[in-house]
Design a protein around this motif. Structure first.
Motif, PDB file in Angstrom:
ATOM      1  N   VAL A   1       5.393 -12.895  18.100  1.00  0.00           N
ATOM      2  CA  VAL A   1       4.669 -13.426  19.260  1.00  0.00           C
ATOM      3  C   VAL A   1       3.987 -12.269  19.986  1.00  0.00           C
ATOM      4  CG1 VAL A   1       6.297 -15.348  19.516  1.00  0.00           C
ATOM      5  CG2 VAL A   1       6.706 -13.211  20.751  1.00  0.00           C
ATOM      6  N   PRO A   2       3.073 -12.555  20.926  1.00  0.00           N
ATOM      7  CA  PRO A   2       2.446 -11.465  21.673  1.00  0.00           C
ATOM      8  C   PRO A   2       3.491 -10.518  22.269  1.00  0.00           C
ATOM      9  CG  PRO A   2       1.317 -13.496  22.135  1.00  0.00           C
ATOM     10  CD  PRO A   2       2.550 -13.867  21.330  1.00  0.00           C
ATOM     11  N   GLY A   3       3.253  -9.235  22.076  1.00  0.00           N
ATOM     12  CA  GLY A   3       4.188  -8.216  22.533  1.00  0.00           C
ATOM     13  C   GLY A   3       5.094  -7.712  21.424  1.00  0.00           C
ATOM     14  N   SER A   4       5.198  -8.457  20.311  1.00  0.00           N
ATOM     15  CA  SER A   4       6.002  -7.980  19.177  1.00  0.00           C
ATOM     16  C   SER A   4       5.310  -6.774  18.552  1.00  0.00           C
ATOM     17  CB  SER A   4       6.133  -9.065  18.104  1.00  0.00           C
ATOM     18  OG  SER A   4       6.806 -10.198  18.567  1.00  0.00           O
ATOM     19  N   PHE A   5       6.109  -5.832  18.060  1.00  0.00           N
ATOM     20  CA  PHE A   5       5.552  -4.706  17.316  1.00  0.00           C
ATOM     21  C   PHE A   5       6.327  -4.551  16.022  1.00  0.00           C
ATOM     22  CE2 PHE A   5       8.552  -3.001  20.359  1.00  0.00           C
ATOM     23  CZ  PHE A   5       9.320  -2.116  19.626  1.00  0.00           C
ATOM     24  N   ILE A   6       5.633  -4.095  14.983  1.00  0.00           N
ATOM     25  CA  ILE A   6       6.196  -4.057  13.648  1.00  0.00           C
ATOM     26  C   ILE A   6       5.845  -2.726  13.003  1.00  0.00           C
ATOM     27  CG2 ILE A   6       6.169  -5.156  11.357  1.00  0.00           C
ATOM     28  CD1 ILE A   6       4.753  -7.146  14.140  1.00  0.00           C
ATOM     29  N   TYR A   7       6.806  -2.149  12.311  1.00  0.00           N
ATOM     30  CA  TYR A   7       6.562  -0.968  11.475  1.00  0.00           C
ATOM     31  C   TYR A   7       6.763  -1.396  10.024  1.00  0.00           C
ATOM     32  CZ  TYR A   7       7.421   3.292   8.881  1.00  0.00           C
ATOM     33  OH  TYR A   7       7.383   4.273   7.939  1.00  0.00           O
ATOM     34  N   ILE A   8       5.772  -1.167   9.187  1.00  0.00           N
ATOM     35  CA  ILE A   8       5.872  -1.468   7.761  1.00  0.00           C
ATOM     36  C   ILE A   8       5.804  -0.142   7.011  1.00  0.00           C
ATOM     37  CG2 ILE A   8       4.853  -2.675   5.796  1.00  0.00           C
ATOM     38  CD1 ILE A   8       3.625  -4.639   7.856  1.00  0.00           C
ATOM     39  N   PRO A   9       6.903   0.249   6.346  1.00  0.00           N
ATOM     40  CA  PRO A   9       6.907   1.518   5.618  1.00  0.00           C
ATOM     41  C   PRO A   9       5.959   1.486   4.410  1.00  0.00           C
ATOM     42  CG  PRO A   9       9.139   0.628   5.847  1.00  0.00           C
ATOM     43  CD  PRO A   9       8.188  -0.435   6.291  1.00  0.00           C
ATOM     44  N   PRO A  10       5.586   2.651   3.893  1.00  0.00           N
ATOM     45  CA  PRO A  10       4.752   2.695   2.696  1.00  0.00           C
ATOM     46  C   PRO A  10       5.411   1.929   1.546  1.00  0.00           C
ATOM     47  CG  PRO A  10       4.968   4.885   3.639  1.00  0.00           C
ATOM     48  CD  PRO A  10       5.923   3.992   4.385  1.00  0.00           C
TER      49      PRO A  10
ATOM     50  N   HIS B   1       0.846  -1.197   0.000  1.00  0.00           N
ATOM     51  CA  HIS B   1       0.000   0.000   0.000  1.00  0.00           C
ATOM     52  C   HIS B   1       0.882   1.248   0.000  1.00  0.00           C
ATOM     53  CE1 HIS B   1      -3.067  -2.772   1.535  1.00  0.00           C
ATOM     54  NE2 HIS B   1      -2.231  -3.090   2.490  1.00  0.00           N
ATOM     55  N   ASP B   2       0.253   2.376  -0.280  1.00  0.00           N
ATOM     56  CA  ASP B   2       0.960   3.659  -0.263  1.00  0.00           C
ATOM     57  C   ASP B   2       1.049   4.253   1.139  1.00  0.00           C
ATOM     58  OD1 ASP B   2       1.348   3.621  -2.997  1.00  0.00           O
ATOM     59  OD2 ASP B   2      -0.489   4.727  -3.421  1.00  0.00           O
TER      60      ASP B   2
ATOM     61  N   PRO C   1      -2.958   5.282   8.407  1.00  0.00           N
ATOM     62  CA  PRO C   1      -3.495   6.640   8.280  1.00  0.00           C
ATOM     63  C   PRO C   1      -4.958   6.613   7.857  1.00  0.00           C
ATOM     64  CG  PRO C   1      -1.414   6.422   7.107  1.00  0.00           C
ATOM     65  CD  PRO C   1      -1.841   5.041   7.497  1.00  0.00           C
ATOM     66  N   ALA C   2      -5.700   7.608   8.260  1.00  0.00           N
ATOM     67  CA  ALA C   2      -7.106   7.739   7.877  1.00  0.00           C
ATOM     68  C   ALA C   2      -7.160   8.381   6.490  1.00  0.00           C
ATOM     69  CB  ALA C   2      -7.861   8.579   8.900  1.00  0.00           C
ATOM     70  N   LYS C   3      -6.949   7.552   5.474  1.00  0.00           N
ATOM     71  CA  LYS C   3      -6.963   8.007   4.079  1.00  0.00           C
ATOM     72  C   LYS C   3      -8.142   7.371   3.361  1.00  0.00           C
ATOM     73  CE  LYS C   3      -2.951   8.182   2.016  1.00  0.00           C
ATOM     74  NZ  LYS C   3      -1.616   7.880   1.474  1.00  0.00           N
ATOM     75  N   LYS C   4      -8.760   8.103   2.469  1.00  0.00           N
ATOM     76  CA  LYS C   4      -9.931   7.607   1.729  1.00  0.00           C
ATOM     77  C   LYS C   4      -9.657   6.264   1.039  1.00  0.00           C
ATOM     78  CE  LYS C   4     -13.301  10.717   2.017  1.00  0.00           C
ATOM     79  NZ  LYS C   4     -14.637  10.441   2.462  1.00  0.00           N
ATOM     80  N   GLU C   5      -8.466   6.092   0.468  1.00  0.00           N
ATOM     81  CA  GLU C   5      -8.161   4.858  -0.253  1.00  0.00           C
ATOM     82  C   GLU C   5      -7.862   3.675   0.672  1.00  0.00           C
ATOM     83  OE1 GLU C   5      -4.363   7.436  -0.477  1.00  0.00           O
ATOM     84  OE2 GLU C   5      -6.507   7.743  -0.337  1.00  0.00           O
ATOM     85  N   ALA C   6      -7.705   3.938   1.969  1.00  0.00           N
ATOM     86  CA  ALA C   6      -7.359   2.880   2.920  1.00  0.00           C
ATOM     87  C   ALA C   6      -8.534   2.410   3.766  1.00  0.00           C
ATOM     88  CB  ALA C   6      -6.241   3.373   3.840  1.00  0.00           C
ATOM     89  N   VAL C   7      -9.572   3.225   3.858  1.00  0.00           N
ATOM     90  CA  VAL C   7     -10.676   2.968   4.785  1.00  0.00           C
ATOM     91  C   VAL C   7     -11.977   2.795   3.987  1.00  0.00           C
ATOM     92  CG1 VAL C   7     -11.959   3.909   6.746  1.00  0.00           C
ATOM     93  CG2 VAL C   7      -9.508   4.355   6.532  1.00  0.00           C
TER      94      VAL C   7
END
Length: 122
Positions: free
Chosen positions: A79-88, A53-54, A109-115
Motif C-alpha cells: 500500500v502507499p508508504g510500503s517500501f521494498i528491497y529486491i536483491p539481485p 535481473h543482476d 543502479p545506473a548500469k548499461k544493461e539496465a538503462v
C-alpha cells in the motif's frame, strides 16, 4: 542540480508488461552516475510478469494497492508508504488487481544493461 516534475517526463509503455507505463525520471542523461529513478504506473488488471535481473531494486509505493511476488505463487499486498528491497537475481513480479492505478518509484543502479541507450548522456 536538476529539478523536474513527473508530468514533464515522457510516459512509455513497458513492452514486457500488461497495462504498465514507465517514466525514466533520473538517469545518466541528467548526470546521475550511480542510480536511476523510475516511476511506474500499473493500471487495473495490469501486471509486470515474474522476472529477474543482476541488480537490486529499491521500491517505494506512492499510490494505490498492489501485489508483489518473489516466487510467482505467494503474493504480498503493498500500500502507499510500503517500501521494498529486491536483491539481485531474485525473481519478482507485480500486479494490480483492483486499484485504479498502482504507482511506485523504483531505484536501480545506473548500469548499461539496465538503462535504455537513450537515457545515457550523449
Amino acid at each position: 542540480m536538476y529539478i523536474g516534475h513527473v508530468n514533464d517526463v515522457e510516459e512509455k509503455d513497458v513492452q514486457v508488461a500488461k497495462e504498465t507505463t514507465i517514466r525514466w525520471l533520473i538517469t545518466p542523461k541528467l548526470g546521475a552516475k550511480n542510480f536511476v529513478m523510475r516511476y511506474f504506473v500499473i493500471k487495473r488488471r495490469g501486471e509486470i510478469p515474474l522476472h529477474q535481473h543482476d541488480w537490486e531494486h529499491e521500491i517505494f509505493i506512492v499510490k494505490g494497492e498492489g501485489y508483489l511476488t518473489k516466487d510467482g505463487k505467494n503474493w504480498f499486498k503493498v500500500v502507499p508508504g510500503s517500501f521494498i528491497y529486491i536483491p539481485p537475481n531474485e525473481p519478482h513480479g507485480y500486479k494490480n488487481e483492483d486499484s485504479e492505478t498502482f504507482e511506485f518509484i523504483c531505484l536501480i543502479p545506473a548500469k548499461k544493461e539496465a538503462v535504455p541507450e537513450d537515457e545515457w548522456a550523449e
